[in-house]
Design an enzyme around this catalytic site. Sequence first.
Site, PDB file in Angstrom:
ATOM      1  N   GLN A 125       1.110  -7.334   0.067  1.00  0.00           N
ATOM      2  CA  GLN A 125       2.378  -6.808  -0.419  1.00  0.00           C
ATOM      3  C   GLN A 125       3.561  -7.294   0.418  1.00  0.00           C
ATOM      4  O   GLN A 125       3.396  -7.761   1.548  1.00  0.00           O
ATOM      5  CB  GLN A 125       2.346  -5.277  -0.408  1.00  0.00           C
ATOM      6  CG  GLN A 125       1.385  -4.680  -1.431  1.00  0.00           C
ATOM      7  CD  GLN A 125       1.478  -3.175  -1.471  1.00  0.00           C
ATOM      8  OE1 GLN A 125       0.645  -2.477  -0.924  1.00  0.00           O
ATOM      9  NE2 GLN A 125       2.490  -2.661  -2.140  1.00  0.00           N
ATOM     10  N   HIS A 126       4.726  -7.186  -0.163  1.00  0.00           N
ATOM     11  CA  HIS A 126       6.019  -7.287   0.520  1.00  0.00           C
ATOM     12  C   HIS A 126       6.483  -8.696   0.857  1.00  0.00           C
ATOM     13  O   HIS A 126       7.665  -8.894   1.115  1.00  0.00           O
ATOM     14  CB  HIS A 126       6.042  -6.464   1.824  1.00  0.00           C
ATOM     15  CG  HIS A 126       5.508  -5.093   1.727  1.00  0.00           C
ATOM     16  ND1 HIS A 126       5.992  -4.164   0.832  1.00  0.00           N
ATOM     17  CD2 HIS A 126       4.504  -4.471   2.408  1.00  0.00           C
ATOM     18  CE1 HIS A 126       5.326  -3.029   0.979  1.00  0.00           C
ATOM     19  NE2 HIS A 126       4.423  -3.189   1.917  1.00  0.00           N
ATOM     20  N   ASP A 159      -2.228  -5.299  -2.823  1.00  0.00           N
ATOM     21  CA  ASP A 159      -3.595  -5.189  -2.310  1.00  0.00           C
ATOM     22  C   ASP A 159      -4.110  -3.755  -2.260  1.00  0.00           C
ATOM     23  O   ASP A 159      -5.266  -3.487  -2.627  1.00  0.00           O
ATOM     24  CB  ASP A 159      -3.724  -5.859  -0.940  1.00  0.00           C
ATOM     25  CG  ASP A 159      -2.667  -5.433   0.069  1.00  0.00           C
ATOM     26  OD1 ASP A 159      -1.854  -4.523  -0.220  1.00  0.00           O
ATOM     27  OD2 ASP A 159      -2.641  -6.018   1.171  1.00  0.00           O
TER      28      ASP A 159
END
Length: 486
Positions: free
Chosen positions: A71-72, A246
């Site tokens: 992520q991110h 995830d």
Amino acid sequence: MALVAGVDSSTQSCKIVIRDAASGALVREAKASHPDGTEIHPDEWWRALGEVVDAVGGLADVDALSVGGQQHGMVVLDADGEVIRPALLWNDTRSAGAARDLIAELGKGDEEAGRKAWADAVGSVLVASLTITKLRWLADNEPENAARIAAVCLPHDWLTWKLSGATSLDTLTTDRSDASGTGYFDSVTNEYRRDLLALALHRSEEEVAGIVLPRVVGPNEVAGHGGDDVLGADLSHLALGPGCGDNAGAALGLGLRPGQTSVSLGTSGVVAAVSSTPTHDPSGLVTGFADATGAFLPLACTLNGARILDAAKKVLGVSYDEFDELALSAEPGAGGLVHVPYLEGERTPNLPEATGMLTGMTLSSLTPANYARAAVEGLLCLMGACLDAVRAQGVDISEVAIVGGGVKWRSAKELSPAVLGVPVDVPPAGEYVAIGAAKQAAWILDGGAEPPAWELAGAEHLTAPAQPEVRAAYDKAAAVVAGTQG
């Protein structure tokens, strides 16, 4: 037999699993490494994906594929669809100052008001991991690159787009779970907050109106199809799923429903609970993400996970089996020895400068067995504190599933139901993010209202009487550490 593929493009590696769409049975799998670092060019993810696809014999017999991803990570593209600069990953902390600045700005100089404003707006108080803080860092430190931004996407978005063979930025897609970790998406209204994106980039809303943000695809909706010349093959037969972050992928792979929670014991520790209602925690302990089914995924993360046990094992100079024997031979409470394991600072609670503490040491308590037990209890109490933080947001937690590398420690597994105070399921070892992505791929083929129910054969179900006195002693010691950091 219809086959589906699930990809997990994680921080360290790319994994792929090919599974039977109906039963979930594993057909074949492969893994390739990513480079180390917190700043990685997306081409490295594409290279690794190509390697695993080759290693499993290609995708000619696969009907659908979904990508789960870390992520991110900030992927910025120019007007030609080219990557402007290497992606800043979730674990790149250079944007910590940007997070503080954005909190203060939204709160008009009042930090407490700013934290509440961000939690209300996007479900999470900003920390350096969220994409929006990295965009602010880019605007402040590389304004020439920020000025070139034509699209912003996330790692799994970019890989899905590449698999489609598309070149138009307008065909970028994402899913609600990954979008919820950007800091500029509201998972309650399912809308982007371009006003917050504008704030991050030091621009007006009119100026950011032309920046492409990926279309948010429904959890069982086909996002597109493979390209006719991708990774050296014709993938036009391949339906592409929306993908997921995830943690949401792992929850989907585990088949979690509201009231069920995963506790992941990895390098860090993660508590992720599927909830039918959103959370907005102004303390920042719980981030209000979305899951991959249309529900929500409130999440608490620690900096210290199974490495707590690795460190204790190293101090004792024993093997894994010997450590477990020591820990399990000691009495609950470790003879009064309490280990507060903030070995690299801590995120939950937010004590980044804290160090660990061992207390209750006497001539009788300071034994190898008690030290091993205290380390295990310290890890589990830390995860119990994360569970409590999620509960405090009104989330029901009646049972947990423990996954991750920490499950290899028999002591952590066997002591968990007593210390956590809830029944514990230990699923068989598996790549649950990739499994969740594969299940999503099967879901888009099926088209049903619910994802397929793949059986997790071989899960252990553990119960034990709760030991609240262990947690009470830990909380008392942890309060001392917190007091020294105040």
